[in-house]
Design a protein around this motif. Structure first.
Motif, PDB file in Angstrom:
ATOM      1  N   LEU A 138      45.293  47.422  51.208  1.00  0.00           N
ATOM      2  CA  LEU A 138      44.534  46.219  50.840  1.00  0.00           C
ATOM      3  C   LEU A 138      45.235  44.775  50.531  1.00  0.00           C
ATOM      4  O   LEU A 138      46.523  44.861  50.408  1.00  0.00           O
ATOM      5  N   SER A 152      39.620  43.290  52.303  1.00  0.00           N
ATOM      6  CA  SER A 152      39.635  44.738  52.815  1.00  0.00           C
ATOM      7  C   SER A 152      39.070  44.954  54.403  1.00  0.00           C
ATOM      8  O   SER A 152      38.398  44.193  54.715  1.00  0.00           O
ATOM      9  N   LEU A 173      36.066  49.007  49.244  1.00  0.00           N
ATOM     10  CA  LEU A 173      37.360  49.688  48.782  1.00  0.00           C
ATOM     11  C   LEU A 173      37.418  51.242  49.033  1.00  0.00           C
ATOM     12  O   LEU A 173      38.456  51.852  48.292  1.00  0.00           O
TER      13      LEU A 173
END
Length: 299
Positions: A138, A152, A173
């Motif tokens: 990330l 992301s 995520l």
């Protein structure tokens, strides 16, 4: 008829890579029980003739979902971003379908077995772009001292492809699923849902990467079943591999130094290798030496 099939796609520019992929598959005796089929996105007649003696079938790829010409700009190879979501249509009659990008090659048959095993019971069998050896997964933009704005790949692509904020956050995520290698059963629900999400992505966003975000949404937002395989089944961190002299093979950099299953030259970091089969890479061995080696599959 064989039960399982491996499929890839290429245009004339990627023919050399595609041919190496096919050769890397056929060197394994187990491949005799697995069909190999090719989607043609601009191969020459001579190239198709050369392939025809090695594979079971070659078919021309279509734009299975209509895409405006201004987005295509003559890049017929972009059909790979669409046609891979319709594999049973092109090559009907198989039980399990394994897609491998043309810029990859098979180093160990174990990976092929894992993909086919993993897609049993109507699950998607796939690896992620996250691994202990890959480093950062990330990006963060630091603001106001200790606060950060997380960036992301899934979130960015979901938003640029026209999906809602809710869906973008659902996938943001989660480990990014790399659609460059995946397996699905013929009757898996994923095909229809993936195609629907892909149509949405193509209508609002760019062609490149559309099939990948569409599948990530299929898994993480539509909640279809998935079997996530180890990164060595679709290894893209080429500079992070090591070489085992005793076993004469490429391996993960950390213990237990598992053999790399599929070597995949995806991403800009691998441009030199992808564009030049004779490119020499420096690679560390398990005993600490550094050797020079060509990493393309060369017989």
């Amino acid at each position: 008829m064989k039960k399982n099939v491996i499929i890839s796609l290429a245009d004339s520019n990627y023919f050399e890579l595609l041919d190496e992929l096919v050769n890397s598959i056929k060197r394994f005796g187990e491949s005799e029980n697995t069909a190999i089929c090719i989607l043609d996105a601009g191969l020459t007649d001579e190239q198709k003739q050369k392939l025809s003696s090695k594979v079971d079938e070659i078919k021309s790829a279509d734009w299975d979902i209509e895409v405006p010409s201004f987005k295509v700009k003559g890049r017929e190879w972009l059909k790979s971003q669409v046609s891979r979501a319709f594999l049973p249509k092109y090559f009907p009659g198989y039980e399990k379908y394994l897609w491998i990008d043309a810029d990859a090659w098979v180093n160990s048959w174990e990976a092929i077995e894992l993909y086919f095993k993993g897609c049993g019971n109507n699950k998607l069998s796939i690896a992620t772009s996250a691994d202990r050896a890959y480093g950062r997964v990330l990006r963060a933009e630091w603001v106001f001292g200790s606060f950060a704005r997380i960036k992301s790949q899934n979130y960015k692509h979901a938003k640029s492809s026209g999906f809602s904020e809710k869906i973008a956050r659902e996938v943001a995520l989660k480990p990014h699923l790399n659609i460059g290698v995946f397996a699905l059963e013929a009757n898996a629900k994923h095909w229809d849902v993936w195609q629907s999400n892909l149509k949405k992505a193509l209508s609002s966003g760019k062609i490149w990467g559309s099939e990948q975000i569409a599948m990530n949404i299929t898994i993480y937002s539509n909640n279809l079943p998935v079997e996530i395989l180890p990164a060595y089944c679709n290894w893209t961190h080429i500079g992070g591999m090591k070489f085992d002299k005793n076993k004469n093979t490429l391996v993960e950099p950390y213990l237990p130094n598992h053999e790399i299953g599929i070597v995949h030259f995806a991403g800009k970091n691998n441009d030199q290798i992808r564009n030049d089969k004779n490119f020499i890479s420096k690679i560390e061995t398990l005993d600490g030496d550094v050797i020079e080696k060509k990493l393309r599959f060369l017989k």
